[in-house]
Write a protein that holds these residues in place. Structure first.
Motif, PDB file in Angstrom:
ATOM      1  N   LYS A   1      35.943  52.344  41.099  1.00 23.08           N
ATOM      2  CA  LYS A   1      34.657  52.539  41.773  1.00 23.08           C
ATOM      3  C   LYS A   1      34.424  51.453  42.821  1.00 23.08           C
ATOM      4  O   LYS A   1      33.876  51.703  43.879  1.00 23.08           O
ATOM      5  N   ASN A   2      34.842  50.245  42.506  1.00 20.58           N
ATOM      6  CA  ASN A   2      34.691  49.123  43.423  1.00 20.58           C
ATOM      7  C   ASN A   2      36.026  48.362  43.443  1.00 20.58           C
ATOM      8  O   ASN A   2      36.251  47.480  42.625  1.00 20.58           O
TER       9      ASN A   2
ATOM     10  N   GLN B   1      35.903  44.451  43.455  1.00 23.46           N
ATOM     11  CA  GLN B   1      35.523  43.862  42.168  1.00 23.46           C
ATOM     12  C   GLN B   1      36.684  43.972  41.168  1.00 23.46           C
ATOM     13  O   GLN B   1      36.931  43.043  40.404  1.00 23.46           O
TER      14      GLN B   1
END
Length: 89
Positions: free
Chosen positions: A14-15, A18
């Motif tokens: 999703k990221n 990160q």
């Protein structure tokens, strides 16, 4: 040509930034080992380059002058085919 499919179900993070930072956090405990590996790779590349240069100088400066004039090769296309039997058993 159809696109190459990756293994897995095709989900993405999703990221990604990160996720990458989380992976780096896990690798921090191995930073000394990673540094040593990178240092060894650098030293190996340096030794390889130096040894190739030294071998080239050895051939050019010491071994070439020892060859009789008939067996010397002055360029890539000027092979002395008459001298070939000298090197064969």
């Amino acid at each position: 040509m159809p696109p190459v499919k990756m293994m897995g179900d095709g989900r993405k993070a999703k990221n990604p930034k990160q996720t990458f930072l989380r992976l780096l956090k896990y690798l921090l405990q191995y930073k000394l080992r990673i540094f040593v590996v990178l240092l060894c790779i650098f030293i190996a590349a340096l030794v390889s380059a130096v040894s190739a240069t030294a071998l080239g100088r050895l051939v050019d400066d010491f071994l070439k002058p020892m060859l009789p004039a008939a067996t010397r090769i002055s360029g890539p296309s000027s092979v002395s085919w008459q001298a070939l039997p000298v090197f064969l058993p």
